[in-house]
Design an enzyme around this catalytic site. Sequence first.
Site, PDB file in Angstrom:
ATOM      1  N   ASP A  68      -7.397  -3.806  -4.369  1.00  0.00           N
ATOM      2  CA  ASP A  68      -6.937  -2.526  -3.822  1.00  0.00           C
ATOM      3  C   ASP A  68      -5.655  -2.030  -4.511  1.00  0.00           C
ATOM      4  O   ASP A  68      -5.403  -0.829  -4.599  1.00  0.00           O
ATOM      5  CB  ASP A  68      -6.645  -2.621  -2.316  1.00  0.00           C
TER       6      ASP A  68
ATOM      7  N   ASP B 149       0.799  -1.229   0.000  1.00  0.00           N
ATOM      8  CA  ASP B 149       0.000   0.000   0.000  1.00  0.00           C
ATOM      9  C   ASP B 149       0.833   1.281   0.000  1.00  0.00           C
ATOM     10  O   ASP B 149       0.361   2.335   0.454  1.00  0.00           O
ATOM     11  CB  ASP B 149      -0.972  -0.008   1.182  1.00  0.00           C
TER      12      ASP B 149
HETATM   13  N1  GLY Z   1      -6.867  -1.484   1.372  1.00  0.00           N
HETATM   14  C1  GLY Z   1      -7.560  -2.071   2.469  1.00  0.00           C
HETATM   15  C2  GLY Z   1      -8.951  -1.592   2.617  1.00  0.00           C
HETATM   16  O1  GLY Z   1      -9.545  -1.053   1.719  1.00  0.00           O
HETATM   17  O2  GLY Z   1      -9.486  -1.767   3.694  1.00  0.00           O
END
Ligand code: GLY
Length: 373
Positions: free
Chosen positions: A158, A100
């Site tokens: 994601d 992320d």
């Molecule tokens: N990227 C993790 C979420 O959307 O909770």
Amino acid sequence: MGLLNENDIKWMEEIWSQVEDKLAVVVKRSGIKIPYTTKDGVFVDKFAEDPSWWTNGFWGGMLMLLYEETKDEAYLALANQIEDRMDEVLHMVEEGIHHDVGFMWYLSSGLNYKLTGNKKAKTRTLMAANYLASRFTIKGGYIIAWNGTDRQGWSIIDSMMNIPLLFFASEETGYSRYKEIAIAHADKTLENFIRPDGSVNHIVVYNPETGEKLETLGGQGYEVGSSWSRGQSWAINGFAQAYHHTKDQRYLDAAKKVAHYFITCISETGYIPLLDFRSPKEPVYIDTTAGAIAASGLIDIAKAVPSHEKELYLSAAIKILKALVEKELDVTTDTDYLLRNGSEAYWGNKHLSIIYGDYYLMEVILKLKNISE
Ligand code: GLY
């Protein structure tokens, strides 16, 4: 775009000014906290508890949006302090840091560099891009989600939101390798995540040695085969951004397909998304963050499609924004958050304030306000 009427424009400006006034107070009382959620309405410093938590870039991103809009140097100065704090995470090279990094640096340091030319911000953003590129598996053809040698086959929707960091790195350095990884990951995701009806898997597990799809997992949704609304919104927004950087029509078509499904689902619930579109009717769980993320992507789709198609996406984005503002926005200065009722996961914490809901709400208001200017 000429599609917003005068009342909408006035309303949008009024909402923005309320949000800006509230955040001016919140920023002053929050100091260098890096918040995720609130306790009794007050931001809790998530960074102190978990420096590499995936949402730790959103507050810096909100400060940069405030700076971009107001040109008030105080927001930039605080964003720089927050980025200094985050540097520790760039050195967690083995564990801690994860996929992320786009959320963590592109929205804050990336925008900082774009607006100010700050070299430190550029270096941080490129370090994050180098790290993200290193998570691409050549045999598998995707960016690996999370850490752990037992999860080398895992990929999540994601990550479509993290690859803009790679497009940025290619645009900035002139090296095409970052972009090639972003495109390979987007192609693999296009093929394996989006279902024929426009809904989207959260997690796909591949054979890391061959790239063969082995199974899908329910992830943060209700169950395998269900439809976690934030995952759907990451797909809308992520594919719209991939289109923006590549002009590859397949990505825009994917964003549109998921958008059509998403709009149909939310039209049943007053434009506030359920946490999972395929979960039992009771109890009713909602996720306001999914609404804000999708609305931001819908505006990008509207910007990309021919004029006779724009209204569908823009009008859905405005309907979502109106629903969020009317039902879920707190502009009082008694609390630090903007949106109520974000949800982490169907089987996790629900109906709380979550920083990325606030980030994307700001993004939506500013994108719409700037379209109309
Ligand atoms: N990227 C993790 C979420 O959307 O909770």
